[in-house]
Write a protein that holds these residues in place. Structure first.
Motif, PDB file in Angstrom:
ATOM      1  N   LYS A 181       0.828  -1.214   0.000  1.00  0.00           N
ATOM      2  CA  LYS A 181       0.000   0.000   0.000  1.00  0.00           C
ATOM      3  C   LYS A 181       0.858   1.258   0.000  1.00  0.00           C
ATOM      4  CE  LYS A 181      -4.296  -1.861   1.743  1.00  0.00           C
ATOM      5  NZ  LYS A 181      -5.342  -1.791   2.758  1.00  0.00           N
ATOM      6  N   MET A 182       2.006   1.202   0.656  1.00  0.00           N
ATOM      7  CA  MET A 182       2.916   2.359   0.606  1.00  0.00           C
ATOM      8  C   MET A 182       3.472   2.540  -0.798  1.00  0.00           C
ATOM      9  SD  MET A 182       5.145   2.272   4.075  1.00  0.00           S
ATOM     10  CE  MET A 182       4.366   1.814   5.606  1.00  0.00           C
ATOM     11  N   ASP A 189       6.059   5.148   6.002  1.00  0.00           N
ATOM     12  CA  ASP A 189       6.263   5.140   7.454  1.00  0.00           C
ATOM     13  C   ASP A 189       7.414   4.186   7.739  1.00  0.00           C
ATOM     14  OD1 ASP A 189       6.190   4.529  10.191  1.00  0.00           O
ATOM     15  OD2 ASP A 189       4.003   4.458  10.278  1.00  0.00           O
ATOM     16  N   GLN A 190       8.566   4.740   8.073  1.00  0.00           N
ATOM     17  CA  GLN A 190       9.767   3.927   8.270  1.00  0.00           C
ATOM     18  C   GLN A 190       9.576   2.868   9.352  1.00  0.00           C
ATOM     19  OE1 GLN A 190      12.721   4.267   6.309  1.00  0.00           O
ATOM     20  NE2 GLN A 190      13.029   2.242   7.194  1.00  0.00           N
ATOM     21  N   ALA A 233       9.031  -2.805  10.767  1.00  0.00           N
ATOM     22  CA  ALA A 233       8.255  -3.853  11.444  1.00  0.00           C
ATOM     23  C   ALA A 233       7.797  -4.918  10.446  1.00  0.00           C
ATOM     24  CB  ALA A 233       7.055  -3.243  12.161  1.00  0.00           C
ATOM     25  N   ALA A 234       7.373  -4.500   9.271  1.00  0.00           N
ATOM     26  CA  ALA A 234       6.921  -5.452   8.247  1.00  0.00           C
ATOM     27  C   ALA A 234       8.079  -6.337   7.788  1.00  0.00           C
ATOM     28  CB  ALA A 234       6.306  -4.712   7.064  1.00  0.00           C
ATOM     29  N   LEU A 259      11.929   1.431  -0.971  1.00  0.00           N
ATOM     30  CA  LEU A 259      10.862   0.485  -0.657  1.00  0.00           C
ATOM     31  C   LEU A 259      10.320  -0.166  -1.925  1.00  0.00           C
ATOM     32  CD1 LEU A 259       9.107  -0.756   1.565  1.00  0.00           C
ATOM     33  CD2 LEU A 259       7.490   1.127   1.200  1.00  0.00           C
ATOM     34  N   LYS A 260      10.208   0.618  -2.986  1.00  0.00           N
ATOM     35  CA  LYS A 260       9.708   0.072  -4.257  1.00  0.00           C
ATOM     36  C   LYS A 260      10.643  -1.018  -4.777  1.00  0.00           C
ATOM     37  CE  LYS A 260       7.125   4.146  -5.674  1.00  0.00           C
ATOM     38  NZ  LYS A 260       6.994   5.253  -6.628  1.00  0.00           N
ATOM     39  N   VAL A 261      11.942  -0.787  -4.693  1.00  0.00           N
ATOM     40  CA  VAL A 261      12.927  -1.784  -5.132  1.00  0.00           C
ATOM     41  C   VAL A 261      12.831  -3.026  -4.247  1.00  0.00           C
ATOM     42  CG1 VAL A 261      15.395  -2.267  -5.346  1.00  0.00           C
ATOM     43  CG2 VAL A 261      14.487  -0.063  -6.120  1.00  0.00           C
TER      44      VAL A 261
END
Length: 149
Positions: free
Chosen positions: A45-46, A54-55, A60-61, A126-128
């Motif tokens: 979703k990010m 949200d870092q 955490a994920a 994050l996308k990578v």
């Protein structure tokens, strides 16, 4: 009288086996749902822009995935022979026909997670990371996950 006891005993054993199968199927489903929550409800979703970056949530994920992915071979050690009631996806019987191949899909996912852990600092990173991890997840899902509905 002995026949009645034997029939009732057989029915109870059968019911117990069905309940055990459902328990195993639910445990497998819960593991995958937990991973999907981290991967798609948080990271995905990010990446899509549905929720803000949200870092802490990303960290955490990734930590959740890092801890749960290695459990896959153990949780999928037994074929429950039935799917979770009202589930959208289930496990293909191919898992237990070729368990070694199924299990071999897990280390690349763990490696993809380890490779990005601590390196994600922004949305572009994050996308990578998402693509890298998701591609390894898909390697298994293409063969060993089935759509039930």
């Amino acid at each position: 009288m002995k026949r009645i006891v034997a029939v009732v005993g057989g029915l109870l054993l059968g019911a117990g086996a069905v309940m055990a199968d459902q328990k195993i199927a639910v445990e497998q489903d819960n593991l995958m749902r937990g991973q999907a929550k981290s991967m798609y409800d948080v990271i995905g979703k990010m990446v899509k822009g549905d929720i803000p970056y949200d870092q802490a949530a990303v960290d955490a994920a990734i930590a959740d995935l890092e801890a749960s992915v290695p459990k896959i071979p153990t949780v999928f050690a037994t074929n429950p022979k039935e799917d979770v009631k009202n589930a959208t996806y289930g496990s293909s019987p191919k898992i237990w026909k070729n368990k070694a191949d199924f299990d071999s899909k897990v280390p690349p996912v763990s490696k993809a997670i380890a490779d990005v852990k601590g390196k994600i600092k922004d949305l572009d990173g994050l996308k990578v990371a998402f693509k890298s991890i998701n591609d390894r997840c898909t390697d298994c899902h293409e063969v060993y996950r089935v759509k039930l509905k």
